[in-house]
Design an enzyme around this catalytic site. Sequence first.
Site, PDB file in Angstrom:
ATOM      1  N   HIS A 270      52.599  64.556  48.149  1.00  0.00           N
ATOM      2  CA  HIS A 270      51.350  64.496  48.726  1.00  0.00           C
ATOM      3  C   HIS A 270      50.291  63.325  48.724  1.00  0.00           C
ATOM      4  O   HIS A 270      50.104  62.400  49.651  1.00  0.00           O
ATOM      5  CB  HIS A 270      50.735  65.611  49.218  1.00  0.00           C
ATOM      6  CG  HIS A 270      49.586  65.929  49.804  1.00  0.00           C
ATOM      7  ND1 HIS A 270      49.594  66.570  51.129  1.00  0.00           N
ATOM      8  CD2 HIS A 270      48.219  65.666  50.276  1.00  0.00           C
ATOM      9  CE1 HIS A 270      48.942  66.864  52.189  1.00  0.00           C
ATOM     10  NE2 HIS A 270      47.539  66.175  51.095  1.00  0.00           N
ATOM     11  N   GLU A 271      49.967  63.830  47.662  1.00  0.00           N
ATOM     12  CA  GLU A 271      48.844  62.031  47.470  1.00  0.00           C
ATOM     13  C   GLU A 271      49.429  60.871  47.250  1.00  0.00           C
ATOM     14  O   GLU A 271      48.806  60.096  47.853  1.00  0.00           O
ATOM     15  CB  GLU A 271      48.222  62.512  45.415  1.00  0.00           C
ATOM     16  CG  GLU A 271      47.737  64.018  46.065  1.00  0.00           C
ATOM     17  CD  GLU A 271      46.538  64.113  46.841  1.00  0.00           C
ATOM     18  OE1 GLU A 271      46.405  62.998  47.667  1.00  0.00           O
ATOM     19  OE2 GLU A 271      46.340  65.521  47.007  1.00  0.00           O
ATOM     20  N   HIS A 274      49.313  59.591  50.748  1.00  0.00           N
ATOM     21  CA  HIS A 274      48.170  59.353  50.562  1.00  0.00           C
ATOM     22  C   HIS A 274      47.976  57.829  50.512  1.00  0.00           C
ATOM     23  O   HIS A 274      47.501  56.842  50.650  1.00  0.00           O
ATOM     24  CB  HIS A 274      47.554  59.518  49.747  1.00  0.00           C
ATOM     25  CG  HIS A 274      46.583  61.138  51.524  1.00  0.00           C
ATOM     26  ND1 HIS A 274      46.164  61.205  52.396  1.00  0.00           N
ATOM     27  CD2 HIS A 274      46.596  62.647  50.945  1.00  0.00           C
ATOM     28  CE1 HIS A 274      46.047  62.517  52.598  1.00  0.00           C
ATOM     29  NE2 HIS A 274      45.911  63.420  52.035  1.00  0.00           N
ATOM     30  N   GLU A 301      45.700  61.897  56.820  1.00  0.00           N
ATOM     31  CA  GLU A 301      46.890  63.276  56.141  1.00  0.00           C
ATOM     32  C   GLU A 301      48.097  63.388  56.771  1.00  0.00           C
ATOM     33  O   GLU A 301      49.072  63.864  56.132  1.00  0.00           O
ATOM     34  CB  GLU A 301      46.010  64.201  56.817  1.00  0.00           C
ATOM     35  CG  GLU A 301      46.022  66.045  56.397  1.00  0.00           C
ATOM     36  CD  GLU A 301      46.163  66.342  54.835  1.00  0.00           C
ATOM     37  OE1 GLU A 301      45.568  65.049  54.376  1.00  0.00           O
ATOM     38  OE2 GLU A 301      46.313  66.958  54.143  1.00  0.00           O
TER      39      GLU A 301
HETATM   40 ZN    ZN Z   1      45.958  65.247  51.700  1.00  0.00          ZN
END
Ligand code: ZN
Length: 503
Positions: A270-271, A274, A301
């Site tokens: 997830h990170e 980003h 996101e």
């Molecule tokens: Zn996030």
Amino acid sequence: MSEPRTARAAYEALLKDLRETAVLASAGAVLAWDQETQLPPRGASLRADQLAALSGLVHERRTRPEVQEWLATAEADPDLRNDPDASANLREIRRDLDRALKLPGSLVREIAQTAALSQRAWRDAREASDFGSFAPWLEKSFDLARQKALCYRPDAPVYDTLLDEYEPDATAEPLVQIFSELRARLTPLIAEAAPRHARLSTPIDGLTIPVSKQMELIRFVAQRIGFDFEAGRLDVSTHPFCEAIGPGDTRLTTRFDEAHFLDALSSTMHEAGHGMYEQGLPKEAHFGEPLAESASLGIHESQSRLWENFVGRSAPFWSWALPEARRLLGSDLGGASVDDVVRAANRVKPGLVRVEADEVTYNLHVLLRFDLERALLSGDLPVRELPGAWNERMRQDLGLEVPDDRQGCLQDIHWSMGAIGYFPTYTLGNLYAAQFWSAANREVPSLQDAIARGEFAPLLDWLREKIHRHGRRFSAFELCQRATGEPLSVEAFFRYLEGKVAT
Ligand code: ZN
């Protein structure tokens, strides 16, 4: 003849100044990262002063009379207006400046200081599950958000103004529609899948994997999917996040649970999603300019959810990753097959904590926050009644009893940071991600075969081309339309979820 040259010179002066201001602001980003990863508890008060002072300086620099003059001169020039880079930059610089000019410096400093102190208070309150000690800070955060919104747009609905800061041009009304459709279609999916999945057991359930081994796996995967460790780091924090400091410096954090190695992996993917967006923005050439900034938090996101869920919970990903995981974790993972791991990674299981929620229940957690923060802002819900309202809603939506506020209304950092109107961007991110994923697969039919071989460049290249390189050139809605050929809708998301839950 001399005027265009003057306008060009004004534009150049403006960009140079923006870059210098961004350099100053990037020091604040280092302080914010340090606050979450290194700062000793007794340093919190000094840190709040530092962040307030820096925010004040940045705000003063951004709103100086010469900045306003350079911008006005540049805007009046037809050549610049016809230049695609310059016109996009000027449009967005104008938007930022008009907002900044409406905020008094004293309020900017107070917001920054309160955010830092209030985060500290939230951390302690959460630790002790003591909502009472945090309530005055929450009251203050909402009060400052209200003040800020009224400075920006005294006549507009307060919530829309706050949301607009994170998701430009979005308003609450269409979101209420989207959320009600989501709730109507998610509820039966959960009712069907959750009892079935509750009976499912896999060989990786209950496996314990040491943190040092998990670290090897997540670093390997983050690098393999495309996060550049020469231009970034990965550290540990209570709440995983990604801090974009500037060109060549994007920092990720993660957290570990020895009994659930998939958690650290998915939070890292997830990170890293980003982080790869940040690394794909054209910062070397345009740092400080809107062209090098993300289009919106919803788009941000979408990048994280795409890698975490659409890639990281898929069978093609695991057919590549499972042997690597066995090797790096030093475990045969209970003899688990690809199917077993995919089933474990996609279990629908109503839970108390948003960041641990599966893809199907996740948006109900966001909807709860969206409704409660609007009620808190309007005053319909007094702050002291938040825990009761939260717990009631968890009972209604997910059939769960909240045992303590730590796992209830104290679980998220956002409101303590003054990030109010932020939560809906998570759901927008899920919808954008589904639409991007479907478009990327349509345009690159071999995408999933590549993923099954551990080749992620075809996907990352598509994202770079369609999304990352544009910065704020297009609004989030336009970007979606251009990248996928369709306006944002819930359809791609439901096609994806319904397909997944059916299997
Ligand atoms: Zn996030």
